[in-house]
Design a protein around this motif. Structure first.
Motif, PDB file in Angstrom:
ATOM      1  N   ALA A 139      63.421   7.380  73.141  1.00 29.98           N
ATOM      2  CA  ALA A 139      63.686   6.336  74.134  1.00 29.98           C
ATOM      3  C   ALA A 139      62.518   5.357  74.214  1.00 29.98           C
ATOM      4  O   ALA A 139      62.720   4.141  74.298  1.00 29.98           O
ATOM      5  CB  ALA A 139      63.946   6.970  75.500  1.00 29.98           C
ATOM      6  N   ALA A 140      61.288   5.874  74.180  1.00 29.26           N
ATOM      7  CA  ALA A 140      60.111   5.004  74.201  1.00 29.26           C
ATOM      8  C   ALA A 140      60.074   4.120  72.956  1.00 29.26           C
ATOM      9  O   ALA A 140      59.752   2.924  73.036  1.00 29.26           O
ATOM     10  CB  ALA A 140      58.836   5.842  74.291  1.00 29.26           C
ATOM     11  N   PHE A 141      60.411   4.689  71.806  1.00 26.84           N
ATOM     12  CA  PHE A 141      60.445   3.914  70.569  1.00 26.84           C
ATOM     13  C   PHE A 141      61.504   2.815  70.643  1.00 26.84           C
ATOM     14  O   PHE A 141      61.254   1.664  70.262  1.00 26.84           O
ATOM     15  CB  PHE A 141      60.721   4.837  69.378  1.00 26.84           C
ATOM     16  N   ALA A 142      62.680   3.162  71.154  1.00 24.55           N
ATOM     17  CA  ALA A 142      63.748   2.168  71.286  1.00 24.55           C
ATOM     18  C   ALA A 142      63.335   1.055  72.245  1.00 24.55           C
ATOM     19  O   ALA A 142      63.609  -0.129  71.994  1.00 24.55           O
ATOM     20  CB  ALA A 142      65.032   2.839  71.772  1.00 24.55           C
ATOM     21  N   THR A 143      62.638   1.403  73.322  1.00 22.35           N
ATOM     22  CA  THR A 143      62.145   0.402  74.266  1.00 22.35           C
ATOM     23  C   THR A 143      61.117  -0.494  73.596  1.00 22.35           C
ATOM     24  O   THR A 143      61.134  -1.720  73.779  1.00 22.35           O
ATOM     25  CB  THR A 143      61.530   1.099  75.504  1.00 22.35           C
ATOM     26  N   THR A 144      60.214   0.107  72.823  1.00 25.44           N
ATOM     27  CA  THR A 144      59.197  -0.675  72.122  1.00 25.44           C
ATOM     28  C   THR A 144      59.836  -1.640  71.134  1.00 25.44           C
ATOM     29  O   THR A 144      59.462  -2.812  71.057  1.00 25.44           O
ATOM     30  CB  THR A 144      58.218   0.259  71.385  1.00 25.44           C
ATOM     31  N   VAL A 145      60.822  -1.162  70.390  1.00 22.34           N
ATOM     32  CA  VAL A 145      61.514  -2.024  69.431  1.00 22.34           C
ATOM     33  C   VAL A 145      62.228  -3.165  70.166  1.00 22.34           C
ATOM     34  O   VAL A 145      62.159  -4.328  69.746  1.00 22.34           O
ATOM     35  CB  VAL A 145      62.502  -1.194  68.577  1.00 22.34           C
TER      36      VAL A 145
ATOM     37  N   GLU B 213      61.034  26.634  75.055  1.00 21.68           N
ATOM     38  CA  GLU B 213      60.155  25.730  74.308  1.00 21.68           C
ATOM     39  C   GLU B 213      60.977  24.741  73.498  1.00 21.68           C
ATOM     40  O   GLU B 213      60.627  23.578  73.391  1.00 21.68           O
ATOM     41  CB  GLU B 213      59.211  26.523  73.397  1.00 21.68           C
ATOM     42  N   SER B 214      62.050  25.243  72.927  1.00 22.08           N
ATOM     43  CA  SER B 214      62.927  24.365  72.151  1.00 22.08           C
ATOM     44  C   SER B 214      63.515  23.274  73.037  1.00 22.08           C
ATOM     45  O   SER B 214      63.582  22.104  72.642  1.00 22.08           O
ATOM     46  CB  SER B 214      64.032  25.185  71.508  1.00 22.08           C
ATOM     47  N   GLU B 215      63.922  23.633  74.242  1.00 21.59           N
ATOM     48  CA  GLU B 215      64.451  22.645  75.183  1.00 21.59           C
ATOM     49  C   GLU B 215      63.375  21.638  75.570  1.00 21.59           C
ATOM     50  O   GLU B 215      63.649  20.447  75.686  1.00 21.59           O
ATOM     51  CB  GLU B 215      65.022  23.349  76.414  1.00 21.59           C
ATOM     52  N   GLN B 216      62.137  22.115  75.761  1.00 21.38           N
ATOM     53  CA  GLN B 216      61.038  21.206  76.077  1.00 21.38           C
ATOM     54  C   GLN B 216      60.757  20.249  74.912  1.00 21.38           C
ATOM     55  O   GLN B 216      60.546  19.047  75.110  1.00 21.38           O
ATOM     56  CB  GLN B 216      59.776  21.996  76.439  1.00 21.38           C
ATOM     57  N   PHE B 217      60.753  20.787  73.679  1.00 21.19           N
ATOM     58  CA  PHE B 217      60.527  19.932  72.511  1.00 21.19           C
ATOM     59  C   PHE B 217      61.662  18.916  72.344  1.00 21.19           C
ATOM     60  O   PHE B 217      61.436  17.773  71.974  1.00 21.19           O
ATOM     61  CB  PHE B 217      60.376  20.771  71.244  1.00 21.19           C
ATOM     62  N   GLU B 218      62.891  19.360  72.621  1.00 19.66           N
ATOM     63  CA  GLU B 218      64.026  18.454  72.523  1.00 19.66           C
ATOM     64  C   GLU B 218      63.911  17.339  73.560  1.00 19.66           C
ATOM     65  O   GLU B 218      64.150  16.156  73.270  1.00 19.66           O
ATOM     66  CB  GLU B 218      65.332  19.230  72.707  1.00 19.66           C
ATOM     67  N   LYS B 219      63.516  17.720  74.780  1.00 14.61           N
ATOM     68  CA  LYS B 219      63.324  16.732  75.844  1.00 14.61           C
ATOM     69  C   LYS B 219      62.223  15.749  75.448  1.00 14.61           C
ATOM     70  O   LYS B 219      62.365  14.530  75.605  1.00 14.61           O
ATOM     71  CB  LYS B 219      62.975  17.450  77.149  1.00 14.61           C
ATOM     72  N   LEU B 220      61.114  16.269  74.933  1.00 19.16           N
ATOM     73  CA  LEU B 220      60.013  15.418  74.475  1.00 19.16           C
ATOM     74  C   LEU B 220      60.473  14.494  73.343  1.00 19.16           C
ATOM     75  O   LEU B 220      60.128  13.306  73.310  1.00 19.16           O
ATOM     76  CB  LEU B 220      58.840  16.297  74.023  1.00 19.16           C
ATOM     77  N   TYR B 221      61.264  15.026  72.420  1.00 18.49           N
ATOM     78  CA  TYR B 221      61.788  14.229  71.313  1.00 18.49           C
ATOM     79  C   TYR B 221      62.643  13.080  71.835  1.00 18.49           C
ATOM     80  O   TYR B 221      62.504  11.935  71.392  1.00 18.49           O
ATOM     81  CB  TYR B 221      62.608  15.127  70.374  1.00 18.49           C
TER      82      TYR B 221
END
Length: 183
Positions: A50-56, A37-45
């Motif tokens: 990356a999405a935020f950086a793309t939006t910026v 779960e931690s790996e999944q949350f890290e991947k999601l994070y």
């Protein structure tokens, strides 16, 4: 021998060892589950970052493009307005020069006709006496500068109206905006 070990203390020891083994196994399974779960949350994070950086980056690119379009539009508007100013100034100066030339011709013709009236040798038409004739000539010459001034002011107002209308027709908003020309 096994019976000796299997007294109540031995049985308790085996039971405690068995319970500890079960607890250790449960803990190990729990840690594996939380690690996944931690790996999944890290991947999601990381995906969110990356999405935020793309939006910026997209927002910055859009802002830069908008700035460039605004600058190009401002330069286009400035060029159009300078052209209108030049045309208006040239038309104004040409009309003023024409009016002044016409006034000068009228002044010369008025003097010539007054001189012609004063030197004509025929006495068939009665003339005004000398001082009255000079007063009439002076009054005509005095009205000419006033008429020229009024004409110049009318030309100024007319050219100003044309200039304002031409400036109002310039589209300040670019191709996407709407202009509001004054008629």
């Amino acid at each position: 021998m096994i019976l000796r070990l299997l007294n109540w203390q031995g049985i308790a020891g085996i039971a405690v060892a068995f319970v500890l083994l079960i607890m250790l196994t449960a803990q190990k399974l729990e840690s594996v589950r939380w690690k996944k779960e931690s790996e999944q949350f890290e991947k999601l994070y990381h995906q969110e970052q990356a999405a935020f950086a793309t939006t910026v980056a997209n927002a910055r690119a859009a802002a830069d493009a908008a700035r460039a379009a605004d600058l190009a539009n401002a330069q286009r508007v400035a060029v159009e307005q300078r052209a209108i100013n030049r045309r208006s100034e040239d038309e104004f100066e040409a009309r003023l020069a024409d009016a002044r030339a016409l006034a000068e011709r009228m002044r010369v013709e008025a003097r010539r006709s007054a001189a012609d009236r004063g030197t004509s040798g025929t006495a068939s038409v009665p003339r005004l006496p000398g001082p009255a004739s000079r007063a009439d000539q002076a009054a005509g010459e005095n009205r000419l500068p006033d008429a020229l001034l009024a004409t110049e002011q009318a030309i100024q107002l007319d050219e100003l109206i044309k200039w304002v209308r031409a400036q109002a027709k310039v589209d300040n908003n670019g191709a996407s905006g709407a202009s509001s020309p004054v008629n």
